[in-house]
Structure formats: C-alpha cells, structure tokens
Design an enzyme around this catalytic site. Structure first.
Site, mmCIF file in Angstrom:
data_model
loop_
_atom_site.group_PDB
_atom_site.id
_atom_site.type_symbol
_atom_site.label_atom_id
_atom_site.label_comp_id
_atom_site.label_asym_id
_atom_site.label_seq_id
_atom_site.Cartn_x
_atom_site.Cartn_y
_atom_site.Cartn_z
ATOM 1 N N ASN A 1 0.880 -1.168 0.000
ATOM 2 C CA ASN A 1 0.000 0.000 0.000
ATOM 3 C C ASN A 1 0.917 1.218 0.000
ATOM 4 O O ASN A 1 1.709 1.392 0.938
ATOM 5 C CB ASN A 1 -0.869 0.030 1.259
ATOM 6 C CG ASN A 1 -1.903 -1.094 1.284
ATOM 7 O OD1 ASN A 1 -1.938 -1.928 0.392
ATOM 8 N ND2 ASN A 1 -2.732 -1.096 2.308
ATOM 9 N N TYR B 1 1.229 5.353 -0.415
ATOM 10 C CA TYR B 1 0.604 6.669 -0.479
ATOM 11 C C TYR B 1 1.657 7.776 -0.495
ATOM 12 O O TYR B 1 1.775 8.511 -1.450
ATOM 13 C CB TYR B 1 -0.336 6.879 0.716
ATOM 14 C CG TYR B 1 -1.590 6.031 0.661
ATOM 15 C CD1 TYR B 1 -2.754 6.519 0.069
ATOM 16 C CD2 TYR B 1 -1.620 4.745 1.199
ATOM 17 C CE1 TYR B 1 -3.906 5.756 0.014
ATOM 18 C CE2 TYR B 1 -2.769 3.972 1.142
ATOM 19 C CZ TYR B 1 -3.912 4.476 0.546
ATOM 20 O OH TYR B 1 -5.046 3.714 0.494
ATOM 21 N N GLU C 1 -2.893 -0.753 -2.562
ATOM 22 C CA GLU C 1 -3.634 0.502 -2.375
ATOM 23 C C GLU C 1 -2.780 1.672 -2.827
ATOM 24 O O GLU C 1 -1.568 1.686 -2.582
ATOM 25 C CB GLU C 1 -3.980 0.757 -0.889
ATOM 26 C CG GLU C 1 -5.105 -0.067 -0.346
ATOM 27 C CD GLU C 1 -5.401 0.254 1.117
ATOM 28 O OE1 GLU C 1 -5.205 1.412 1.557
ATOM 29 O OE2 GLU C 1 -5.822 -0.673 1.821
HETATM 30 C C1 BGC Z 1 -5.953 1.919 4.725
HETATM 31 C C2 BGC Z 1 -7.340 2.337 4.330
HETATM 32 C C3 BGC Z 1 -7.471 3.846 4.448
HETATM 33 C C4 BGC Z 1 -6.514 4.473 3.461
HETATM 34 C C5 BGC Z 1 -6.503 5.989 3.463
HETATM 35 C C6 BGC Z 1 -4.879 2.850 4.289
HETATM 36 O O1 BGC Z 1 -4.178 3.248 5.409
HETATM 37 O O2 BGC Z 1 -5.698 0.581 4.397
HETATM 38 O O3 BGC Z 1 -8.246 1.656 5.120
HETATM 39 O O4 BGC Z 1 -8.752 4.290 4.241
HETATM 40 O O5 BGC Z 1 -5.198 4.033 3.686
HETATM 41 O O6 BGC Z 1 -6.119 6.497 4.687
#
Ligand code: BGC
Length: 491
Positions: free
Chosen positions: A335, A337, A396
């Site tokens: 994941n 970000y 993600e």
């Molecule tokens: C998580 C999600 C969350 C997303 C945005 C990740 O940390 O798996 O559940 O909504 O990021 O914060």
C-alpha cells in the site's frame, strides 16, 4: 479565470471514459487510438494483462453492523467512544454496502477494472471470534463474490482490515495474545474452504505498520490504549505469526493454487538524491525499518539491527514461530501513499540518515499524505531487490480531495487526477525497468468511513452522499476509466 465546463461537456468526458457500461466501447476505443497515435510523447503502455483494480474494506463501507448475526468489532466500540472520531461518526451505516453491493459492483464495472479488493469482516463470520461460525456472514460474501464474477470482476479478498472481533479483545487482549493468532488461522481456514473455489487470491492482513503502531503504539486507532514498547513489539509479532498461520491454513484448506500474501504499508524510503550511495542507503533503511513485519515474513528472521534497537523490548519468539512466519508467500501487496523517509548515506553504523521534512513540503487534502510520486517507483524497486520478490501488487494507492460539488452538480477533483497521473507515471517507470508490479488497486472505489477522520476525508473516485447514499462519479472516475481502457496514462 473560471473553469467553465458545462454539464454536457462533463457528460461527454465521462461518457468517453465510462462508456463501456453504456455500450459505447467502440467509440471510446477509436478515440483512444487516435489520441495515442497523435501524441508521440504519450507514455508507453502498461504490459499486456496488467491488472487494474480498485479497493475498499468491510468496516469502512458495509454498515449493517447489527444484522444477520454479526458480532461487534473493536472499531464498533472505538468509534462509539466519544472523542475518538473527529466528526463523531461511526461505521454503523457507512455506505450501506451490505445491502447495496449490487449497485456497487456496477460502479466497479463501469470503471472497466478487472479486479476488486474487498475485505471480509471477521465478526460477521465468527461473532465470537472463534468457535461457532455464522452462516449468514458467509452468505453475504458468497453473494458478493458471485455478483463480481457474474460481472467479469475478479475478487481479491482481504481477511483482516482492522475489524477484530471485540470478544477477542475482551477475552485475551486482542493481538497482545497469540491466542488471537490461532483464532485467525481457524478463521482463515474456514474462509479458504468455502471461498477459494471462486476467490483465487487472498490477502491475509492489511497494513500491520498502521494498525499495530496506531492501535497499540500510540493508541489513536482501535483498540487503544498506548502500550509500552515491549508489548507493542509482542503484538506485532503475534500478527506476523497470525499471517504465517493463515498462509499455511489457506494452503491446507483452500483450493490448490490459491495465492496468498499480505498487504503492507511498507515504511517507504526514498533516496533524497538518487546517487548510488544514497540508493544503497535507502535499501538498507527499507530493510531495517520494515524488519518488524515485512522483513520477518520474507526472511523468516528479525534483522540484527531490529533486535539490537529493540533491546530488552524485543519480541519473545521461538525458532518454530519464525519458521511459521517465514512460510513462503505467493506475492507481496504494497500500500503506497506517501514517501515516509527521505534518506541519504551516512557513516553511522546504520549506514543511512533520515532527513527532516520541511514544514513547506506539499501534501494532499490529508495532512499525512505528502506528495512524492517517486515513492511508488522506489519502494517496490527496493523491496523487490532486498527480498527477491517476484510478484508485487500495489494493493492501495490514492488520495483524499476536498471533492466539493460544483454548481453543475459535478465533482472536478483535479488534484486527485494530478496525484494519480504522477503516481501512475512513476509506477510505469518501475515496471518498464523490470520491477515486478503486476497489478494496481486504486483506493478507493467510493468515499467511505475514513477511520479517525470519519466521513470528513473523501478517498473515492465515486462521491457518496451519506444522507441519500447516492453515488456520483467524480472526474477522476473518468480519468481512471481512461487509463484502464488504454492500458496507458493519457497525457
Ligand atoms: C488503509 C485504508 C485507508 C486508506 C486511506 C490505508 O491506510 O488501508 O483503510 O482508508 O489508507 O487512509
């Protein structure tokens, strides 16, 4: 200057991209071809068969918390505790996905994606955490999986996206006890025996780096409160053990060939300036800063650096447990970000230095979500090299945005499009260099319960009106549909 896009313009834009659902596929495809050949600078396409998907999780969307025998989860209790959620909301109703799942599958289909990552609520399957299963819980996921498959969408199921049965918290202290790891193994076996005839890929746990550190380290997520370092490390160890048990349980009870791995918010390290020395430093940092979960899972041991740093607070474990934890996985979900650490080389024993972030570093609509698209290049590249990973999914990636409705009723989330375009470009760069990223799951399909931020932070490509439950595609839905349809990023 005002962006004067009429409702008809929007419909045309969205129509070109979302047209497949309306039967306009051939027109869209023809337009895409013309666009691609007209622009010699368009980025190279993604590999044939690249898996495009989108993602959600159970507590964030399902609602129906008291229906069909579901037990309570730690997030029910936590969100109902005054002061824990910024806007005072809960997931009681959320997106009512439990009842609207068919409508939501249609939304996924309209994006043109081939895969959907959802999570199963453990307390729906085992209201008591273990022991007697609740067949009505299973019925729901059977219906969902069948609906996905009927629409040509491959289900990717996650077993644990933070909604631990509250009874396990009450009975044994949740992840503080290895009894929870064993209960997780039984739950994994139960699901595998009943769903892997149709679900070919299972993620065990989602974001250990978040739910352990936030839930037990700082106590700002469920279950809280803040624990001392030794207990925190032990809880993380029990989660790693649960993952290992689950991999074995799925192999034992699931259909042969079922693929299993975790989805981790890897502590993402980026070389501040990409010199060979700094790249090496970022590699060392990635290994050490992920030693508590990804490292032990993929190496079957904690690094010397991790154990030395933890000292007397290091987790207690047996060689047998390390073997279980290190059971080989079929893939690694990352994941990704924000860049978490920009690093440079250092003469210190660790070999790396983490640089401080200037206060002026740009972020998206969530303050923690710093914009650093190159993180989706570096984190998978470094992880693949360190642990010799053959298959990576970006399980993600996405962003929140203000997502105000314009006077014409549309949502022009240009910042989300900017974010996605830049991150996807960097992901493509990694793939072009041979980093084994096989698929991408955009977070999220639709706005939902964003944990401690309640409904205040919107991550969806569909906007949700939580009063009426209406779902409306944002402009980013059209953008993503276009990427998926061309298998390339439009410029
Ligand atoms: C998580 C999600 C969350 C997303 C945005 C990740 O940390 O798996 O559940 O909504 O990021 O914060």
């Amino acid at each position: 200057m005002s962006a004067d896009v009429s409702r008809r313009d929007f419909a045309r834009l969205a129509g070109a991209a979302l047209g497949a659902a309306a039967g306009a596929k051939s027109t869209a495809a023809a337009e895409n071809e013309t666009a691609a050949s007209a622009d010699r600078h368009a980025p190279a396409p993604f590999p044939k068969g690249f898996l495009w998907g989108t993602a959600t999780s159970s507590y964030q969307i399902e609602g129906a918390v008291d229906e069909d025998g579901r037990g309570k989860s730690i997030w029910d209790i936590f969100s109902h505790t005054p002061g824990k959620i910024e806007d005072g909301s809960t997931g009681d109703r959320a997106n009512e996905h439990y009842h609207r799942y068919k409508e939501d599958v249609a939304l996924i289909k309209a994006l043109g994606v081939k895969a959907y990552r959802f999570s199963i609520a453990w307390p729906r399957m085992f209201p008591d955490g273990s022991g007697q299963p609740n067949p009505k819980g299973l019925d729901f996921y059977n219906r969902l999986v069948d609906e996905l498959l009927a629409n040509g969408i491959e289900p990717y199921a996650t077993l644990y996206h933070w909604d631990l049965p509250q009874v396990l918290q009450d009975r044994v202290g949740g992840w503080r006890s290895s009894d929870t790891s064993k209960a997780f193994a039984d739950y994994a076996a139960y699901v595998a025996a009943r769903l892997t005839d149709r679900v070919k890929t299972i993620f065990t746990v989602n974001e250990v780096g978040r739910f352990v550190n936030f839930g037990y380290g700082w106590g700002i997520d469920a279950p809280g409160p803040k624990l001392p370092a030794a207990q925190l490390n032990q809880a993380r160890h029990h989660v790693a053990l649960a993952h290992g048990f689950a991999v074995q349980a799925i192999r034992a009870s699931g259909r042969a060939g079922t693929r299993v791995g975790a989805a981790e918010n890897i502590a993402a390290c980026v070389p501040a300036i990409a010199t060979p020395e700094n790249i090496r430093a970022a590699e060392i940092a990635t290994r050490e800063l992920n030693a508590g979960f990804l490292g032990v899972v993929l190496e079957g041991k904690y690094t010397d650096g991790f154990l030395a740093y933890a000292g007397a607070d290091a987790p207690k474990f047996t060689p047998e447990e390390l073997k279980i934890i290190g059971t080989p996985n079929d893939f690694v979900g990352l994941n990704i970000y924000a860049p978490q650490y920009y690093v440079t080389a250092s003469d210190r024993a660790s070999g790396f230095r983490v640089l401080p972030f200037p206060a002026s570093f740009p972020h998206m609509n969530s303050e923690w979500l710093r914009v650093g698209p190159e993180v989706i290049y570096w984190a998978p590249r470094l992880a693949a090299k360190i642990w010799n990973i053959e298959t990576i999914y970006i399980s993600e990636n996405g962003t929140s945005s203000e997502d105000k409705i314009s006077a014409d009723g549309q949502v022009y989330d240009l910042d989300r499009i900017m974010f996605l375009r830049n991150y996807l470009t960097q992901m493509q760069r990694a793939i072009a260099e041979g980093v084994p990223i096989r698929g991408y799951f955009l977070w999220s399909l639709m706005d939902n319960f964003e944990w401690i931020f309640g409904y205040g932070k919107r991550f969806g490509v569909y906007r949700v009106d939580f009063e009426t439950q209406a779902r409306v595609p944002k402009l980013s839905a059209a953008f993503y549909r276009d990427v998926v349809a061309r298998n390339a990023i439009g410029v």
